[in-house]
Design a protein around this motif. Structure first.
Motif, PDB file in Angstrom:
ATOM      1  N   HIS A  12     -11.252 -44.677  24.684  1.00 35.24           N
ATOM      2  CA  HIS A  12     -11.780 -45.230  23.431  1.00 35.24           C
ATOM      3  C   HIS A  12     -10.652 -45.641  22.497  1.00 35.24           C
ATOM      4  N   TRP A  13      -9.564 -44.883  22.496  1.00 37.34           N
ATOM      5  CA  TRP A  13      -8.400 -45.242  21.692  1.00 37.34           C
ATOM      6  C   TRP A  13      -7.865 -46.594  22.134  1.00 37.34           C
ATOM      7  N   ASN A  14      -7.760 -46.808  23.442  1.00 32.62           N
ATOM      8  CA  ASN A  14      -7.279 -48.093  23.960  1.00 32.62           C
ATOM      9  C   ASN A  14      -8.209 -49.236  23.579  1.00 32.62           C
ATOM     10  N   ARG A  15      -9.505 -48.988  23.625  1.00 32.29           N
ATOM     11  CA  ARG A  15     -10.471 -50.031  23.240  1.00 32.29           C
ATOM     12  C   ARG A  15     -10.352 -50.366  21.760  1.00 32.29           C
ATOM     13  N   CYS A  16     -10.196 -49.361  20.921  1.00 29.72           N
ATOM     14  CA  CYS A  16     -10.034 -49.589  19.483  1.00 29.72           C
ATOM     15  C   CYS A  16      -8.772 -50.408  19.215  1.00 29.72           C
ATOM     16  N   ARG A  17      -7.708 -50.021  19.864  1.00 33.86           N
ATOM     17  CA  ARG A  17      -6.426 -50.709  19.675  1.00 33.86           C
ATOM     18  C   ARG A  17      -6.512 -52.160  20.144  1.00 33.86           C
ATOM     19  N   LYS A  18      -7.080 -52.376  21.326  1.00 34.85           N
ATOM     20  CA  LYS A  18      -7.194 -53.721  21.895  1.00 34.85           C
ATOM     21  C   LYS A  18      -8.025 -54.639  21.007  1.00 34.85           C
ATOM     22  N   ASN A  19      -9.062 -54.091  20.372  1.00 36.03           N
ATOM     23  CA  ASN A  19      -9.974 -54.899  19.562  1.00 36.03           C
ATOM     24  C   ASN A  19      -9.686 -54.837  18.069  1.00 36.03           C
ATOM     25  N   ASN A  20      -8.522 -54.298  17.706  1.00 39.35           N
ATOM     26  CA  ASN A  20      -8.091 -54.227  16.295  1.00 39.35           C
ATOM     27  C   ASN A  20      -9.124 -53.543  15.400  1.00 39.35           C
ATOM     28  N   VAL A  21      -9.702 -52.464  15.909  1.00 36.58           N
ATOM     29  CA  VAL A  21     -10.683 -51.701  15.143  1.00 36.58           C
ATOM     30  C   VAL A  21      -9.957 -50.922  14.055  1.00 36.58           C
ATOM     31  N   GLU A  22     -10.460 -50.993  12.828  1.00 37.78           N
ATOM     32  CA  GLU A  22      -9.846 -50.282  11.715  1.00 37.78           C
ATOM     33  C   GLU A  22     -10.642 -49.055  11.299  1.00 37.78           C
ATOM     34  N   THR A  23     -11.951 -49.033  11.600  1.00 41.18           N
ATOM     35  CA  THR A  23     -12.814 -47.911  11.252  1.00 41.18           C
ATOM     36  C   THR A  23     -13.673 -47.564  12.453  1.00 41.18           C
ATOM     37  N   LEU A  24     -13.708 -46.280  12.780  1.00 42.32           N
ATOM     38  CA  LEU A  24     -14.512 -45.796  13.893  1.00 42.32           C
ATOM     39  C   LEU A  24     -15.522 -44.796  13.342  1.00 42.32           C
ATOM     40  N   ALA A  25     -16.818 -45.083  13.524  1.00 42.09           N
ATOM     41  CA  ALA A  25     -17.875 -44.188  13.062  1.00 42.09           C
ATOM     42  C   ALA A  25     -18.455 -43.461  14.266  1.00 42.09           C
ATOM     43  N   MET A  26     -18.673 -42.163  14.102  1.00 40.36           N
ATOM     44  CA  MET A  26     -19.208 -41.371  15.203  1.00 40.36           C
ATOM     45  C   MET A  26     -19.899 -40.128  14.673  1.00 40.36           C
TER      46      MET A  26
END
Length: 60
Positions: A12-26
């Motif tokens: 999930h960290w790699n996916r966030c980084r690849k897609n330039n995610v700035e906020t992750l809600a969970m």
């Protein structure tokens, strides 16, 4: 007690980084039915996402 696999969190960290995610809600993953302690789960999340400028928003 089941701990979220580190490789799953890193995926999930790699996916966030690849897609330039700035906020992750969970939700508090693993803390209801699985019975994990949130302080241990959040420590794993901090360890995995520590080098990223990522805001993690946790719902209760």
């Amino acid at each position: 007690m089941v701990i979220p696999p580190m490789n799953h969190l890193k995926h999930h960290w790699n996916r966030c980084r690849k897609n330039n995610v700035e906020t992750l809600a969970m939700p508090r993953i693993g803390c209801d039915i699985d019975g994990l302690e949130w302080n241990k789960v959040s420590a794993l999340l901090e360890q995995v996402f520590e080098c990223e400028n990522l805001e993690i928003v946790v719902s209760q």
